[in-house]
Design an enzyme around this catalytic site. Structure first.
Site, PDB file in Angstrom:
ATOM      1  N   ARG A   1      47.758  31.947  51.798  1.00 10.60           N
ATOM      2  CA  ARG A   1      48.209  31.479  50.480  1.00 10.60           C
ATOM      3  C   ARG A   1      49.539  32.142  50.147  1.00 10.60           C
ATOM      4  O   ARG A   1      49.605  33.160  49.470  1.00 10.60           O
ATOM      5  CB  ARG A   1      47.156  31.845  49.426  1.00 10.60           C
TER       6      ARG A   1
ATOM      7  N   SER B   1      39.557  23.533  44.335  1.00  7.12           N
ATOM      8  CA  SER B   1      39.291  24.388  43.166  1.00  7.12           C
ATOM      9  C   SER B   1      38.640  23.546  42.083  1.00  7.12           C
ATOM     10  O   SER B   1      39.055  22.415  41.839  1.00  7.12           O
ATOM     11  CB  SER B   1      40.605  24.945  42.597  1.00  7.12           C
TER      12      SER B   1
ATOM     13  N   LYS C   1      46.778  35.895  40.268  1.00 13.39           N
ATOM     14  CA  LYS C   1      47.325  34.547  40.060  1.00 13.39           C
ATOM     15  C   LYS C   1      47.673  34.481  38.584  1.00 13.39           C
ATOM     16  O   LYS C   1      46.797  34.692  37.721  1.00 13.39           O
ATOM     17  CB  LYS C   1      46.290  33.483  40.415  1.00 13.39           C
TER      18      LYS C   1
HETATM   19  C1  LIG Z   1      43.832  32.246  43.575  1.00 13.83           C
HETATM   20  C2  LIG Z   1      42.972  32.454  42.391  1.00 13.83           C
HETATM   21  N1  LIG Z   1      42.353  31.404  41.749  1.00 13.83           N
HETATM   22  C3  LIG Z   1      41.619  31.756  40.694  1.00 13.83           C
HETATM   23  S1  LIG Z   1      41.700  33.457  40.459  1.00 13.83           S
HETATM   24  C4  LIG Z   1      42.735  33.686  41.822  1.00 13.83           C
HETATM   25  C5  LIG Z   1      43.237  35.023  42.232  1.00 13.83           C
HETATM   26  C6  LIG Z   1      42.151  35.869  42.819  1.00 13.83           C
HETATM   27  O1  LIG Z   1      42.720  37.121  43.176  1.00 13.83           O
HETATM   28  P1  LIG Z   1      41.894  38.469  43.025  1.00 13.83           P
HETATM   29  O2  LIG Z   1      40.774  38.422  44.027  1.00 13.83           O
HETATM   30  O3  LIG Z   1      42.911  39.553  43.367  1.00 13.83           O
HETATM   31  O4  LIG Z   1      41.423  38.531  41.603  1.00 13.83           O
HETATM   32  C1  LIG Z   2      42.947  28.761  43.486  1.00 13.73           C
HETATM   33  C2  LIG Z   2      41.957  28.887  44.402  1.00 13.73           C
HETATM   34  C3  LIG Z   2      40.577  28.760  44.030  1.00 13.73           C
HETATM   35  N1  LIG Z   2      39.602  28.889  44.963  1.00 13.73           N
HETATM   36  C4  LIG Z   2      39.935  29.145  46.230  1.00 13.73           C
HETATM   37  C5  LIG Z   2      38.798  29.299  47.226  1.00 13.73           C
HETATM   38  F1  LIG Z   2      38.234  30.488  47.031  1.00 13.73           F
HETATM   39  F2  LIG Z   2      39.254  29.225  48.469  1.00 13.73           F
HETATM   40  F3  LIG Z   2      37.889  28.349  47.017  1.00 13.73           F
HETATM   41  N2  LIG Z   2      41.187  29.272  46.675  1.00 13.73           N
HETATM   42  C6  LIG Z   2      42.240  29.148  45.821  1.00 13.73           C
HETATM   43  N3  LIG Z   2      43.430  29.265  46.237  1.00 13.73           N
END
Ligand SMILES: Cc1ncsc1CCOP(=O)(O)O
Ligand SMILES: C=C1C=NC(C(F)(F)F)=NC1=N
Ligand SMILES: [Mg+2]
Length: 218
Positions: A41, A113, A142
């Site tokens: 990602r 998602s 994020k």
């Molecule tokens: C990509 C993404 N989508 C929802 S939360 C998130 C970030 C998750 O990162 P972390 O595990 O550091 O909280």
């Molecule tokens: C925004 C996101 C939400 N869920 C996931 C996953 F955990 F892979 F399902 N990946 C992402 N990049």
């Protein structure tokens, strides 16, 4: 491959999630620590682009291939096709899962998602192989996440789809992810708890050993 098992410890990383660590070393440590799937990602501030992004993706894919860890590309379907990735993950504002399926074919993994039962239904009908639901807790990884959702949406989707693969995401750590599994998630996806841990291998091992306990109690 068993998608539910692949979702157990689903590591997600980009070069800008690794702090002072060398990204490829972080990924190798996560693999050694027992991750079950990896998502490339590369996005956000100072993310790699163009040829540098492609080369970094190939380097990550090589490490995953050597360890038989499924390699998923976030958002970038063309990159996934070009390097022969095992699948793609798309968000609600990316390509529709049905279109991605037409481009990737039936033997690839498509993740979507979802934040609500409605979005889960649509993703499942469009042919997704798993859905990612969250953010379970607040996260700074994020910056444009939906509001913190807790585990309610996972519970709702699980009540309507008893067997469909669901992975939880958002602010997950070894000491806080159990409620997501108890709500019905098959696994957890993690960025910072591994990528910016002082020792990514040990952090992964801790998540994996805690998951074994939680799954047995669930
Ligand atoms: C990509 C993404 N989508 C929802 S939360 C998130 C970030 C998750 O990162 P972390 O595990 O550091 O909280
Ligand atoms: C925004 C996101 C939400 N869920 C996931 C996953 F955990 F892979 F399902 N990946 C992402 N990049
Ligand atoms: Mg996206």
């Amino acid at each position: 491959m068993n998608i539910k098992e692949a979702l157990r410890i689903y590591f997600i990383m980009g070069s800008n999630n690794c702090g002072s660590h060398e990204p490829l070393d972080v990924l190798q440590q996560a693999i050694d620590g027992g991750i079950t799937m990896f998502q490339f990602r590369e996005k956000g501030d100072d993310a790699l682009t163009g040829e540098a992004k492609k080369q970094f993706a190939r380097d990550c894919f090589r490490l995953c291939k050597q360890a038989n860890v499924p390699f998923i590309v976030n958002d970038d379907v063309d990159l996934a096709i070009e390097i022969g990735a095992d699948g793609v993950h798309v968000g609600q504002d990316d390509l529709d899962a049905g279109v991605v399926r037409q481009k990737l074919g039936s033997d690839k993994i498509i993740g979507v998602s979802s934040h609500t039962l409605q979005e889960s239904k649509a993703a499942i009908e469009a042919g997704a192989d798993y859905i990612g639901m969250g953010p379970i807790y607040a996260t700074t990884t994020k910056l444009d996440t939906n509001p913190v959702a807790g585990t309610k949406a996972i519970q709702e989707t699980r009540q309507h789809f008893a067997q469909f693969p669901i992975v939880a995401i958002g602010g997950l750590q070894a000491d806080n992810f159990a409620p997501a599994i108890e709500a019905g998630a098959d696994g957890i996806s993690i960025i910072s708890a591994i990528a910016s841990a002082p020792n990514p291998k040990e952090a992964t091992e801790k998540l994996a050993s805690t998951m074994k306990e939680v799954i047995n109690d669930a």
